[in-house]
Design an enzyme around this catalytic site. Structure first.
Site, PDB file in Angstrom:
ATOM      1  N   GLY A  61     -12.506  -8.306  -2.846  1.00  0.00           N
ATOM      2  CA  GLY A  61     -12.323  -9.612  -1.790  1.00  0.00           C
ATOM      3  C   GLY A  61     -11.464 -10.688  -2.146  1.00  0.00           C
ATOM      4  N   GLY A  69     -13.879  -3.995  -0.704  1.00  0.00           N
ATOM      5  CA  GLY A  69     -15.183  -3.282  -0.452  1.00  0.00           C
ATOM      6  C   GLY A  69     -15.439  -2.292  -1.550  1.00  0.00           C
ATOM      7  N   ARG A  93       0.866  -1.201   0.144  1.00  0.00           N
ATOM      8  CA  ARG A  93       0.067  -0.205   0.010  1.00  0.00           C
ATOM      9  C   ARG A  93       0.912   1.328   0.053  1.00  0.00           C
ATOM     10  NH1 ARG A  93      -5.084  -2.134   3.919  1.00  0.00           N
ATOM     11  NH2 ARG A  93      -6.111  -3.118   2.157  1.00  0.00           N
ATOM     12  N   LYS A 101     -21.391 -17.297  -2.166  1.00  0.00           N
ATOM     13  CA  LYS A 101     -22.924 -17.097  -2.272  1.00  0.00           C
ATOM     14  C   LYS A 101     -23.467 -16.100  -3.289  1.00  0.00           C
ATOM     15  CE  LYS A 101     -23.643 -17.916   2.629  1.00  0.00           C
ATOM     16  NZ  LYS A 101     -23.909 -17.172   4.072  1.00  0.00           N
TER      17      LYS A 101
HETATM   18  P1  AMP Z   1     -16.698 -14.374  -1.585  1.00  0.00           P
HETATM   19  O1  AMP Z   1     -16.199 -13.497  -0.420  1.00  0.00           O
HETATM   20  O2  AMP Z   1     -18.182 -14.512  -1.673  1.00  0.00           O
HETATM   21  O3  AMP Z   1     -15.797 -13.976  -2.804  1.00  0.00           O
HETATM   22  O4  AMP Z   1     -16.403 -15.865  -1.412  1.00  0.00           O
HETATM   23  C1  AMP Z   1     -14.854 -16.459  -1.390  1.00  0.00           C
HETATM   24  C2  AMP Z   1     -15.260 -17.620  -0.526  1.00  0.00           C
HETATM   25  O5  AMP Z   1     -15.765 -18.562  -1.202  1.00  0.00           O
HETATM   26  C3  AMP Z   1     -13.652 -18.463  -0.303  1.00  0.00           C
HETATM   27  O6  AMP Z   1     -13.475 -18.161   0.829  1.00  0.00           O
HETATM   28  C4  AMP Z   1     -13.850 -19.650  -1.151  1.00  0.00           C
HETATM   29  O7  AMP Z   1     -13.512 -20.740  -0.090  1.00  0.00           O
HETATM   30  C5  AMP Z   1     -15.504 -19.908  -1.023  1.00  0.00           C
HETATM   31  N1  AMP Z   1     -15.817 -20.786  -1.970  1.00  0.00           N
HETATM   32  C6  AMP Z   1     -15.639 -21.188  -3.372  1.00  0.00           C
HETATM   33  N2  AMP Z   1     -16.106 -21.988  -3.754  1.00  0.00           N
HETATM   34  C7  AMP Z   1     -16.837 -22.894  -3.119  1.00  0.00           C
HETATM   35  C8  AMP Z   1     -17.536 -23.845  -3.177  1.00  0.00           C
HETATM   36  N3  AMP Z   1     -17.909 -24.668  -3.899  1.00  0.00           N
HETATM   37  N4  AMP Z   1     -18.050 -24.365  -1.647  1.00  0.00           N
HETATM   38  C9  AMP Z   1     -17.869 -23.437  -0.495  1.00  0.00           C
HETATM   39  N5  AMP Z   1     -17.200 -22.505  -0.626  1.00  0.00           N
HETATM   40  C10 AMP Z   1     -16.607 -21.870  -1.571  1.00  0.00           C
END
Ligand code: AMP
Length: 397
Positions: free
Chosen positions: A354, A377, A35, A198
């Site tokens: 993220g 973010g 940074r 999600k």
């Molecule tokens: P996000 O912060 O929503 O971008 O989610 C990132 C997280 O999604 C990471 O920690 C991954 O381990 C998780 N992730 C990716 N694929 C899967 C999966 N098939 N099942 C559970 N978690 C997942």
């Protein structure tokens, strides 16, 4: 757009909001300087023009308390080393001491102010506090993308005191241009690779980018909500049962917008969420009971590779598997290799938001893509179509 090149900083005191929220170890040494390095071009540009630089930042979350371990004095030497210029330190960021320090600055000199968040007024966006900070400089420069989505005193409120005398720093300018390249002026075909855990956390982004893209690659944990909604069997995979209709509505909206959606056709399923789990490749819509999809399968990765290679503009947000566990990291690495190859072939690629940034850094793709965003973010909110307060404050009157 008001940028550094809109000003001549000769003889001016530039009050620069930087993001020096760097990690420190137990010896209070900086363990990751990226940074500070990211802010260097802006600071050097101003100094070379004969201006002086007053640097303000937060460090950690002291929540208005004077927590000694979160003092910015711990990083002053590192800043000086990286800039190659001596750095004076002001033990307060507002008040007579800070004002005297700023007034005494000569062209070419740098003053680092104490942690802004020692004052709870900073995060509260307090007008009086912002006015006290504003007294210190002639021109306000915002170069902190990581906090641009916050309407804090130093990131947004302060800008009202610098009518005609405020601009984006080089880093913030690059972030804005990268987002615009993808969402406004990207060469077609434009492809978004959306992963992560999600659907619910990515829905606003997907809806906002649909008009700008030609292909939508869906991966990661999000996959299973879509597969289930389409009538597939997802076993124990992560699945938001209350979002099945939402998933179908996204597919419908994509169709109307003329966006081709690419879902995994096969997945690496495991009988346990652990490194030593038993694994098998199965069709993404026929995952046996007791098994969960934790990474993209080989045919899926081939399909995704083709789409990525045919693209001229790429946005990558979110891992396509549980990349933190080596057994399930291959899919995310493979996407990285595809994005690298497409970039080499002339595509523009932006990685942001993220965990995707953590993944590209971990797997060494950081220098192989066109741009890696510095704000988790802030990038997510930009992709959602929100005009960030820190950006609006510079663009406004
Ligand atoms: P996000 O912060 O929503 O971008 O989610 C990132 C997280 O999604 C990471 O920690 C991954 O381990 C998780 N992730 C990716 N694929 C899967 C999966 N098939 N099942 C559970 N978690 C997942």
């Amino acid at each position: 757009m008001s940028t550094l090149s809109s000003f001549n900083f000769s003889g001016k005191k530039a009050l620069i909001r930087v993001d020096f929220n760097v990690p420190l170890n137990s010896e209070l040494e900086v363990t990751d300087t990226s940074r500070i390095e990211a802010a260097k071009p802006t600071i050097i540009h101003i100094l070379e023009q004969g201006g002086s630089a007053i640097l303000m930042s937060h460090l950690g979350r002291p929540n208005g308390e004077l927590k000694p371990e979160l003092s910015l004095k711990h990083i002053a030497d590192k800043v000086a080393e990286i800039l190659g210029v001596a750095v004076k330190f002001s033990p307060s960021c507002v008040g007579p001491e800070a004002e005297a320090g700023a007034a005494a600055l000569e062209p070419g000199q740098v003053l680092l102010l104490e942690n802004l968040r020692y004052h709870k007024e900073e995060t509260a966006g307090d007008e009086v506090f912002a006015a006290s900070l504003a007294k210190l400089g002639d021109v306000y420069v915002n170069d902190a993308f990581g906090t641009a989505h916050r309407a804090h005193a130093s990131t947004a409120v302060i800008a009202a005191h610098f009518k005609g005398n405020k601009c984006f720093g080089l880093l913030l300018e690059k972030e804005i241009k990268a987002i615009d390249t993808v969402l406004k002026s990207g060469e077609k075909p434009v492809t978004a690779i959306m992963g992560g855990s999600k659907v619910s956390s990515k829905i606003t982004i997907i809806e906002n980018i649909l008009p700008a893209i030609d292909h939508l690659i869906i991966g990661g944990g999000m996959t299973y909500t879509f597969i289930k909604a389409l009538g597939g069997e997802v076993g124990n995979s992560i699945c938001e049962l209350d979002k099945l209709d939402l998933a179908l509505s996204i597919l419908e909206k994509a169709k109307i917008a003329g966006v081709e959606v690419h879902l995994p056709v096969d997945v690496l399923a495991a009988d346990d969420f652990s490194k030593d789990a038993n694994t098998q490749v199965v069709a993404s819509n026929a995952i046996p009971e007791g098994w969960e999809g934790l990474d993209a399968g080989p045919q899926t990765l081939k399909n995704f590779h083709e789409v990525i290679m045919s693209s001229k503009t790429l946005l990558w947000n979110g891992p396509v598997g549980v990349f933190e566990i080596e057994t399930f990291a291959e899919g995310t690495k493979s996407i990285g290799r595809s994005v690298e190859a497409a970039t080499k072939a002339g595509a523009f690629s932006l990685v942001g938001g993220g965990d995707s940034v953590a993944a590209v850094k971990q797997f060494g793709f950081e220098d192989k893509v066109s741009y890696v965003s510095t704000g988790g973010g802030a990038m997510l909110e930009s992709l959602e179509g929100i005009v960030l307060p820190g950006i609006a404050a510079i663009l406004g009157e």
